[in-house]
Scaffold this motif. Structure first.
Motif, mmCIF file in Angstrom:
data_model
loop_
_atom_site.group_PDB
_atom_site.id
_atom_site.type_symbol
_atom_site.label_atom_id
_atom_site.label_comp_id
_atom_site.label_asym_id
_atom_site.label_seq_id
_atom_site.Cartn_x
_atom_site.Cartn_y
_atom_site.Cartn_z
ATOM 1 N N TYR A 1 2.770 7.852 8.656
ATOM 2 C CA TYR A 1 4.521 7.155 7.542
ATOM 3 C C TYR A 1 3.638 6.997 6.384
ATOM 4 C CZ TYR A 1 4.759 2.671 8.639
ATOM 5 O OH TYR A 1 4.791 1.551 9.357
ATOM 6 N N PRO A 2 3.971 7.026 5.192
ATOM 7 C CA PRO A 2 3.685 6.112 3.657
ATOM 8 C C PRO A 2 3.935 4.883 4.139
ATOM 9 C CG PRO A 2 5.397 7.615 2.924
ATOM 10 C CD PRO A 2 5.466 7.560 4.440
ATOM 11 N N GLN B 1 -2.027 3.255 5.862
ATOM 12 C CA GLN B 1 -2.259 4.516 6.041
ATOM 13 C C GLN B 1 -3.493 5.008 6.085
ATOM 14 O OE1 GLN B 1 0.070 7.804 3.983
ATOM 15 N NE2 GLN B 1 0.689 8.713 5.845
ATOM 16 N N GLU C 1 3.279 13.660 8.914
ATOM 17 C CA GLU C 1 3.440 12.633 8.296
ATOM 18 C C GLU C 1 5.214 12.485 7.952
ATOM 19 O OE1 GLU C 1 1.407 11.269 4.407
ATOM 20 O OE2 GLU C 1 0.475 13.800 4.577
ATOM 21 N N ARG D 1 7.378 12.668 5.574
ATOM 22 C CA ARG D 1 7.685 12.989 4.145
ATOM 23 C C ARG D 1 8.027 14.233 4.025
ATOM 24 N NH1 ARG D 1 4.454 10.588 0.173
ATOM 25 N NH2 ARG D 1 4.257 12.493 -0.831
ATOM 26 N N SER E 1 1.230 14.675 1.475
ATOM 27 C CA SER E 1 0.719 13.658 0.476
ATOM 28 C C SER E 1 -0.764 14.029 0.224
ATOM 29 C CB SER E 1 0.582 11.938 1.489
ATOM 30 O OG SER E 1 -0.408 12.092 2.352
ATOM 31 N N GLU E 2 -0.852 14.553 -1.186
ATOM 32 C CA GLU E 2 -2.120 14.107 -1.509
ATOM 33 C C GLU E 2 -3.333 13.666 -0.397
ATOM 34 O OE1 GLU E 2 -4.527 17.379 -3.070
ATOM 35 O OE2 GLU E 2 -2.659 17.267 -2.997
ATOM 36 N N THR F 1 -3.990 14.809 2.524
ATOM 37 C CA THR F 1 -5.121 16.133 2.902
ATOM 38 C C THR F 1 -5.903 15.988 2.217
ATOM 39 O OG1 THR F 1 -3.173 17.180 1.906
ATOM 40 C CG2 THR F 1 -4.432 18.237 1.732
ATOM 41 N N ALA G 1 3.808 17.651 7.958
ATOM 42 C CA ALA G 1 5.534 16.741 6.813
ATOM 43 C C ALA G 1 6.469 17.092 7.654
ATOM 44 C CB ALA G 1 5.508 17.019 5.798
#
Length: 110
Positions: free
Chosen positions: A17-18, A22, A45, A47, A51-52, A55, A69
């Motif tokens: 998770y953010p 992470q 993730e 989300r 997320s970039e 990735t 995600a």
């Protein structure tokens, strides 16, 4: 990680998770997995979309992976892990499945 599972395919599931650590945790996992044969690393993730930064990290890791995600759910990885298990079953993948959380499991790979 060799003795009993040597030669078997490892299907590793990391839910994440953010959070401020992470990428540090995922990079440590990637470092330990690099150059290990017969590994597919699923990173899921919490989300709405992958997320970039994660990735990019995975693409540069040299580890066979799939990045998805699911969420956001905010409930400690359960929906994310369930989705990966669903993918593994749907694809009829064979191997040893291991839940490798990004904040603690990489220490056991040393």
């Amino acid at each position: 990680m060799q003795s009993r599972i040597e030669g078997r395919h490892l299907l590793l599931i990391t839910t994440t998770y953010p959070n401020p650590n992470q990428l540090v945790h995922l990079a440590a996992c990637a470092e330990h997995l690099r150059n290990r044969p017969n590994v597919t690393w699923f990173v899921a993730e919490d989300r709405h979309a992958p997320s970039e930064p994660v990735t990019r990290l995975l693409q540069g890791s040299g580890v066979a992976h799939e990045h998805i995600a699911v969420g956001p759910s905010g409930i400690k990885g359960h929906p994310q892990r369930a989705k990966v298990l669903e993918l593994i079953r749907a694809r009829r993948m064979q191997g040893v499945v291991y839940s490798m959380d990004d904040d603690n499991a990489c220490a056991s790979l040393r």
